[in-house]
Scaffold this motif. Structure first.
Motif, PDB file in Angstrom:
ATOM      1  N   THR A   1       0.785  -1.206   0.189  1.00  0.00           N
ATOM      2  CA  THR A   1      -0.007  -0.046  -0.067  1.00  0.00           C
ATOM      3  C   THR A   1       0.924   1.265   0.068  1.00  0.00           C
ATOM      4  O   THR A   1       0.729   2.314  -0.553  1.00  0.00           O
ATOM      5  CB  THR A   1      -0.969   0.067   1.127  1.00  0.00           C
TER       6      THR A   1
ATOM      7  N   SER B   1       1.345   5.848  -7.365  1.00  0.00           N
ATOM      8  CA  SER B   1       0.098   6.792  -7.797  1.00  0.00           C
ATOM      9  C   SER B   1       0.218   8.048  -8.347  1.00  0.00           C
ATOM     10  O   SER B   1      -0.379   8.592  -9.065  1.00  0.00           O
ATOM     11  CB  SER B   1      -0.980   6.589  -7.008  1.00  0.00           C
TER      12      SER B   1
ATOM     13  N   PHE C   1      -7.074   3.607  -1.687  1.00  0.00           N
ATOM     14  CA  PHE C   1      -8.269   3.741  -2.825  1.00  0.00           C
ATOM     15  C   PHE C   1      -8.648   4.844  -3.056  1.00  0.00           C
ATOM     16  O   PHE C   1      -9.174   5.445  -4.171  1.00  0.00           O
ATOM     17  CB  PHE C   1      -9.106   2.476  -2.687  1.00  0.00           C
TER      18      PHE C   1
ATOM     19  N   VAL D   1      -8.585  -0.791  -9.158  1.00  0.00           N
ATOM     20  CA  VAL D   1      -9.148  -0.620  -7.939  1.00  0.00           C
ATOM     21  C   VAL D   1     -10.591  -1.058  -7.778  1.00  0.00           C
ATOM     22  O   VAL D   1     -10.867  -1.697  -6.726  1.00  0.00           O
ATOM     23  CB  VAL D   1      -9.340   1.030  -7.466  1.00  0.00           C
TER      24      VAL D   1
END
Length: 399
Positions: free
Chosen positions: A32, A39, A81, A96
Motif C-alpha cells: 500500500t 500513484s 483507494f 481499484v
C-alpha cells in the motif's frame, strides 16, 4: 525486473499459499505504501499490474483460510483507494474497482456501510465515459447486487433509475452491450421483484428499440439469455404477458422470429442451460402455449430446444458484422487490463434449481402430459421431425 521474472515470482507466490499467511500483513503494508507512491506517477504499467495482482493474491490466500480477514484488507487499502479515486488516477481506477469487487464478493453477509457510501458515486456518468472502466465497474455493480440487493432496494431505491440508466447507456453500444446485459441479468436475478416492477416494461421497450435499430448476433445471443432468465425468475406467463402488453401478439413474433431460429447461436454452458430451462418453462408452464394461436409454435419451440441440446453451436456471423466497432471516444483512453487473481467464478443462476436440463425437460413434459392427457403425445407425433423425435425419446429415458 523483467516481465518474465515478475510472472515467475507471482507463480511462486501463488504456490506458497497458506505458508506465507503470517507475512501477508507486512507485505500489504509495504504494497500500500508503494501503491500510494507510484500513484503519483504511474509510468510503469507492468510493475503496476503485478503490484495489484500481488494484492489480489494476498486477499485470496488469506480469506480462503479466514474470510473474516477481509476487514483487515479493507482497513489497509481503502484510504489509498480513496485517494486514487479522488485524484482521478485513470491508470489505476480499473484496478481499484477489480480489487474492491474481490473484497466485496468475499463478504458473506449484508453489504458493509462503507461500500454503500460509494454506491451512488459508481453511477456517475463521467466514470462510464472511459471504456477502460466499464468491465471493472460492471463487475463491481454486480457484486453490489449479489451482496446487497435488499439494502439497495430499501436504503437506495432512488438510485435504481441511475442503475438502469447505466444499463441503457451500455446496450446502446455495440462494443459494450454485453456488459449492459451482465448488469441487467444481475438486476433481474437479485433485486426484489417489487423494487423493479415499475421499470420492467420500459426495459423491454429499450431492448426492442435496439433490436429494431441495430441488431447484431452478439446482441441477439445476450437478449436470448436475458429473456430466458426473466422467464425463470418471474415465470413463463409473466414473460408472455409483458411481451403482449407492449404490443398484441408480440410474444408469438418473438418466438417465431428470434427464439426458435436463433437459439442455436447461444454459446457457453451456463448460457445454454439458462436458455434450456427458460424454454422448458415456456413449453410446460405457459397456458397460452396450449390453448391459443400460440399453440402452433409449441412443437417448433420444442424442436429448437432439442437442437440446442443435440446440434453443434451455430457460430456463423453475417459478413457485415466482421468488423471491430470503434467507439466514438475522443482522446486518450486507458485500456482495461484484467487481473488474473481478481477473476470471478462462473455463476450458474439456475444451479440450485436444475442440475441436468435434459432431465428437467423430460420431467416437465411428463408433468404437462399428466395435466393435459393426450395433448403432448399428439403434438409431438404429428409435428416433430424424426431426428428430434429420436432425441426426445432418449431424453425421456434419462428422465
Amino acid at each position: 525486473m523483467s516481465k518474465h521474472l515478475k510472472i515467475y515470482l507471482m507463480n511462486y507466490f501463488s504456490l506458497l499459499q497458506e505458508a506465507i499467511i503470517p507475512y501477508i500483513p507486512t507485505l500489504i503494508t509495504q504494497l500500500t505504501q508503494k501503491l500510494l507512491a507510484v500513484s503519483k506517477n504511474p509510468s510503469k504499467p507492468h510493475f503496476n499490474h503485478y503490484m495489484f495482482e500481488a494484492i489480489c493474491l494476498s486477499i485470496r490466500i488469506t480469506c480462503k483460510a479466514n474470510p473474516a480477514a477481509v476487514v483487515n484488507f479493507e482497513e489497509a487499502l481503502f484510504l489509498v483507494f480513496t485517494e486514487i479515486l479522488q485524484n482521478d488516477v485513470q491508470e489505476f481506477i480499473p484496478y481499484v474497482f477489480q480489487v474492491m469487487s474481490l473484497l466485496l464478493e468475499t463478504h458473506k453477509n449484508d453489504i458493509p456501510s462503507s461500500y454503500m457510501a460509494l454506491f451512488p458515486h459508481l453511477l456517475q456518468p463521467v466514470l462510464w465515459e472511459r471504456t477502460g472502466n466499464i468491465p471493472a465497474l460492471v463487475r463491481l455493480l454486480q457484486a453490489f447486487l449479489e451482496r446487497g440487493s435488499n439494502t439497495i432496494a430499501s436504503a437506495a431505491a432512488d438510485k435504481i433509475p441511475g442503475l438502469l440508466g447505466v444499463f441503457q447507456k451500455l446496450i446502446a453500444s455495440k462494443a459494450n452491450d454485453h456488459q449492459g446485459f451482465y448488469l441487467l441479468n444481475s438486476i433481474i436475478e437479485h433485486m426484489p421483484p417489487e423494487s423493479v416492477d415499475q421499470y420492467r416494461k420500459q426495459i423491454f421497450i429499450l431492448l426492442f428499440q435496439r433490436l429494431q435499430n441495430s441488431k447484431t448476433t452478439k446482441f441477439i445471443k445476450s437478449f436470448l439469455v436475458f429473456i430466458n432468465l426473466y422467464c425463470i425468475k418471474y415465470g413463463a406467463l409473466a414473460l408472455q404477458e409483458i411481451f403482449d402488453g407492449i404490443q398484441p401478439k408480440m410474444f408469438g413474433m418473438v418466438l417465431e422470429k428470434i427464439i426458435i431460429p436463433e437459439i442455436q447461436k447461444v454459446s457457453g454452458n451456463v448460457e445454454k442451460k439458462i436458455c434450456a430451462v427458460g424454454i422448458t418453462k415456456l413449453l410446460t408452464e405457459c397456458p397460452p402455449m396450449m390453448d391459443t394461436e400460440y399453440t402452433k409454435l409449441w412443437t417448433p419451440l420444442l424442436q429448437s430446444l432439442i437442437g440446442l441440446f443435440e446440434l453443434p453451436e451455430d457460430d456463423t456471423i453475417p459478413d457485415e458484422e466482421h468488423f471491430i466497432d470503434i467507439e466514438d471516444t475522443p482522446g486518450y483512453q486507458t485500456a482495461f487490463s484484467q487481473l488474473a487473481f481478481a477473476g470471478k467464478k462462473e455463476h450458474d443462476p439456475v444451479g440450485q434449481m436444475v442440475n441436468n436440463p435434459k432431465i428437467h425437460l423430460a420431467q416437465s413434459l411428463h408433468k404437462l402430459s399428466t395435466a393435459c392427457p393426450g395433448r403432448v403425445p399428439s403434438m409431438v407425433s404429428t409435428s416433430l421431425n424424426a431426428e428430434c423425435d429420436t432425441a426426445l425419446n432418449c431424453i425421456f429415458l434419462m428422465g
